[in-house]
Scaffold this active site. Structure first.
Site, PDB file in Angstrom:
ATOM      1  N   ALA A 147      41.013  52.119  51.961  1.00  0.00           N
ATOM      2  CA  ALA A 147      41.791  53.276  52.449  1.00  0.00           C
ATOM      3  C   ALA A 147      40.915  54.530  52.538  1.00  0.00           C
ATOM      4  O   ALA A 147      40.009  54.706  51.716  1.00  0.00           O
ATOM      5  CB  ALA A 147      42.973  53.526  51.512  1.00  0.00           C
ATOM      6  N   PRO A 148      41.165  55.369  53.543  1.00  0.00           N
ATOM      7  CA  PRO A 148      42.221  55.272  54.566  1.00  0.00           C
ATOM      8  C   PRO A 148      41.843  54.441  55.782  1.00  0.00           C
ATOM      9  O   PRO A 148      42.573  54.445  56.766  1.00  0.00           O
ATOM     10  CB  PRO A 148      42.435  56.738  54.954  1.00  0.00           C
ATOM     11  N   GLY A 149      40.706  53.753  55.729  1.00  0.00           N
ATOM     12  CA  GLY A 149      40.377  52.801  56.776  1.00  0.00           C
ATOM     13  C   GLY A 149      39.360  53.264  57.792  1.00  0.00           C
ATOM     14  O   GLY A 149      39.084  52.541  58.764  1.00  0.00           O
ATOM     15  N   LYS A 199      36.028  53.565  57.697  1.00  0.00           N
ATOM     16  CA  LYS A 199      34.837  52.715  57.810  1.00  0.00           C
ATOM     17  C   LYS A 199      35.189  51.349  58.380  1.00  0.00           C
ATOM     18  O   LYS A 199      34.444  50.782  59.184  1.00  0.00           O
ATOM     19  CB  LYS A 199      34.156  52.605  56.445  1.00  0.00           C
ATOM     20  N   CYS A 217      31.205  58.565  47.729  1.00  0.00           N
ATOM     21  CA  CYS A 217      31.137  59.960  48.186  1.00  0.00           C
ATOM     22  C   CYS A 217      30.887  60.855  46.970  1.00  0.00           C
ATOM     23  O   CYS A 217      31.468  61.933  46.842  1.00  0.00           O
ATOM     24  CB  CYS A 217      32.389  60.365  48.945  1.00  0.00           C
TER      25      CYS A 217
END
Length: 431
Positions: free
Chosen positions: A255-257, A259, A373
Site C-alpha cells: 500500500a498504497p500501490g 510501486k 523511506c
C-alpha cells in the site's frame, strides 16, 4: 461555521495534540469547504502548521502567561497558525491577525479573541528576540523532535543541517506517466495546453515535475488513468527491480500501490501485492482500477507468508518495508509529531523478520529490492548487513544513482538530493 482558519485550527489540534493522521483529518475537513481556493488554503495552513509545530508551539508558550494547550487546544492551535501565516506563508500582517482573531469567534470562543489579538501583536513587537531564542536549538530551529535531530546528526553529520532544511521546504509535485496508456511527452503537452507548468524529470524516464502542489483530480488525464502521483525517489524502485515480461513478481507491504502499479506499467508480469491492512489494501485496488492495471491483491502479513503463498517462487520481490518514514517529512509533516525514538528498534526487528521470511520465496537467479523511506542507518544498511551475515546465497548487486550516496550496503538518497524524498535501496540476487 465556514471559516477556513477555524477549520484549520480544529484539524491542527487533532493532528498535533491528539495524534490524528494529517491525511485522515484533511479527508474529513476538506469536503466541508465548497470553494477549491478555501480547500487549498486549508491544506497549506494545516500542513505548514504540522511542519512548524515544534517551532511555533514553543513560541506560543513564551508569549502566554498561562498555557492554553490543555484547556483550549483549538485556540492554542489557532495561535500557532497565526505565527505560521506571518512567518511561513508571509501573509500581510493586518490580514493574518484580523482573520485569526475572527476565527476565535468562529470557534465560539469570543471571550478569547482579545487574547489572540494581544499574543499576535506581541509577537510582532518582540519578533527578533523570540526568533533568536527559537533558532538557538535544533529542535525549534528546524522544527524536528530532539531525538530525530540527534539521530540525523549522528548518521549524516556533514549533511544534517541541509537534510533538516530540506524537510521544511515545499516539495515539487511529481507525477509518473502511465506508460500503458500515454507517452510522457504527449501527457506533458496536454498539461502545458491546460496551463500547467510541467516538464520531464531529467533522468527518470516516466517522471514529470511541476513546481507546486495542485489538485491533481482536476488535471488533464487523471480520470483517464494517464498518470499517478509519485515522488521521483519512489519511481527509482521499478528501475532497480528490472522486471521483465512473463515474470512472477511480489510486492510486499504494497500500500498504497504506487510501486506495484509502476512495475505493471513497465512489464507484463504476474504481480502479487501483499498488504496487512484491509483499508490500505482498498487503496491499492482503487489505484489499480483507475490506471487500468491488474494484480493479485492479498491481505496478509508479509512476514508470515504461510497463509497466502502458493509455494511457487517469484522472479522478483520488492520489499517496501514498514519504516519510520523519516525520509518523507516534507510530504508527511505530521510524522515528526507522531514518531518516537523507541519506534526504531521495533521497526528494524520487523524489517529483519520480513526480509528473512520472503527470501526463501525468491527463485535462483532472482532479484530482491529492499526499500525504505527512512534516512536512519538502523533501518537500512544495518538491517541488510545483519541479515546478509547469515545468508551465503545472497549477493549484493552494486549500482549507482545520479543523486545520493553509497551506503555500506546499497544506496541512500537523502531528503533534498536532486529535490527528491529520502529513500534507501539495496538490491540482492540469489545465487
Amino acid at each position: 461555521m465556514n471559516d477556513v482558519r477555524a477549520f484549520a485550527a480544529q484539524a491542527l489540534a487533532d493532528v498535533a495534540l491528539r495524534g490524528a493522521s494529517l491525511r485522515d483529518v484533511m479527508e474529513r475537513q476538506a469536503p466541508r469547504l465548497a470553494d477549491p481556493r478555501d480547500r487549498a488554503l486549508l491544506m497549506a495552513l494545516v500542513s505548514d502548521g504540522a511542519r512548524w509545530w515544534l517551532r511555533f508551539d514553543a513560541a506560543i508558550n513564551h508569549l502566554l502567561e498561562r498555557p492554553l494547550r490543555d484547556k483550549e487546544p483549538r485556540i492554542h492551535a489557532l495561535l500557532v497558525l497565526g505565527l505560521v501565516q506571518l512567518e511561513i506563508l508571509r501573509m500581510p500582517d493586518y490580514a493574518a491577525v484580523a482573520a485569526t482573531v475572527q476565527a476565535a469567534r468562529s470557534l465560539k470562543r469570543p471571550q478569547l479573541a482579545g487574547l489572540v489579538n494581544a499574543v499576535l501583536r506581541r509577537w510582532q513587537r518582540e519578533r527578533e528576540k523570540h526568533l533568536a531564542t527559537l533558532d538557538a536549538q535544533p529542535r525549534t530551529r528546524h522544527a524536528h523532535p530532539g531525538w530525530l535531530a540527534k539521530a540525523i546528526a549522528k548518521d549524516w553529520p556533514a549533511q544534517a543541517e541541509a537534510v533538516m532544511a530540506a524537510n521544511n521546504n515545499e516539495p515539487p509535485l511529481m507525477l509518473r506517466a502511465n506508460a500503458r496508456r500515454v507517452t510522457r511527452e504527449a501527457l506533458i503537452e496536454q498539461m502545458l495546453a491546460a496551463d500547467y507548468e510541467a516538464h520531464p524529470h531529467p533522468w527518470l524516464r516516466d517522471g514529470i515535475v511541476l513546481p507546486h502542489s495542485s489538485d491533481v483530480t482536476r488535471m488533464p488525464g487523471f480520470a483517464q488513468g494517464l498518470f499517478a502521483v509519485q515522488d521521483g525517489a519512489a519511481q527509482i524502485a521499478a528501475d532497480l527491480l528490472d522486471a521483465c515480461d512473463g515474470q512472477r513478481v511480489l510486492d510486499a507491504c504494497a500500500a498504497p500501490g504506487g510501486k506495484a502499479c509502476h512495475v505493471l506499467e513497465r512489464a507484463k508480469v504476474a504481480l502479487t501485492a501483499v498488504e496487512y491492512d484491509p483499508a490500505r489494501a482498498e487503496r491499492i485496488r482503487q489505484n489499480l482500477d483507475r490506471l487500468g492495471l491488474n494484480a493479485n491483491l492479498v491481505i496478509g502479513d508479509a512476514g508470515d507468508p504461510e497463509g497466502w503463498w502458493d509455494g511457487m517462487p517469484f522472479d522478483r520481490i520488492m520489499i517496501d518495508a514498514p519504516c519510520s518514514a523519516t525520509g518523507v517529512l516534507r510530504r508527511r509533516p505530521d510524522v515528526r509529531l507522531h514518531r518516537r525514538d523507541t519506534d526504531i528498534a521495533a521497526m528494524a526487528e520487523q524489517q529483519q523478520r520480513i526480509l528473512a521470511s520472503l527470501w526463501p520465496m525468491l527463485a535462483i537467479g532472482g532479484r530482491l529490492v529492499y526499500v525504505t523511506c527512512s534516512l536512519l542507518r538502523a533501518e537500512n544498511e544495518s538491517v541488510v548487513q545483519t541479515w546478509l551475515a547469515g545468508q551465503p546465497d545472497a549477493h549484493v548487486v552494486p549500482f549507482e544513482l545520479p543523486v545520493g550516496q553509497a551506503a555500506a550496503v546499497g544506496w541512500q538518497v537523502l531528503p533534498g538530493d536532486g529535490d527528491l524524498d529520502g529513500m534507501y535501496y539495496a538490491v540482492l540476487e540469489k545465487r
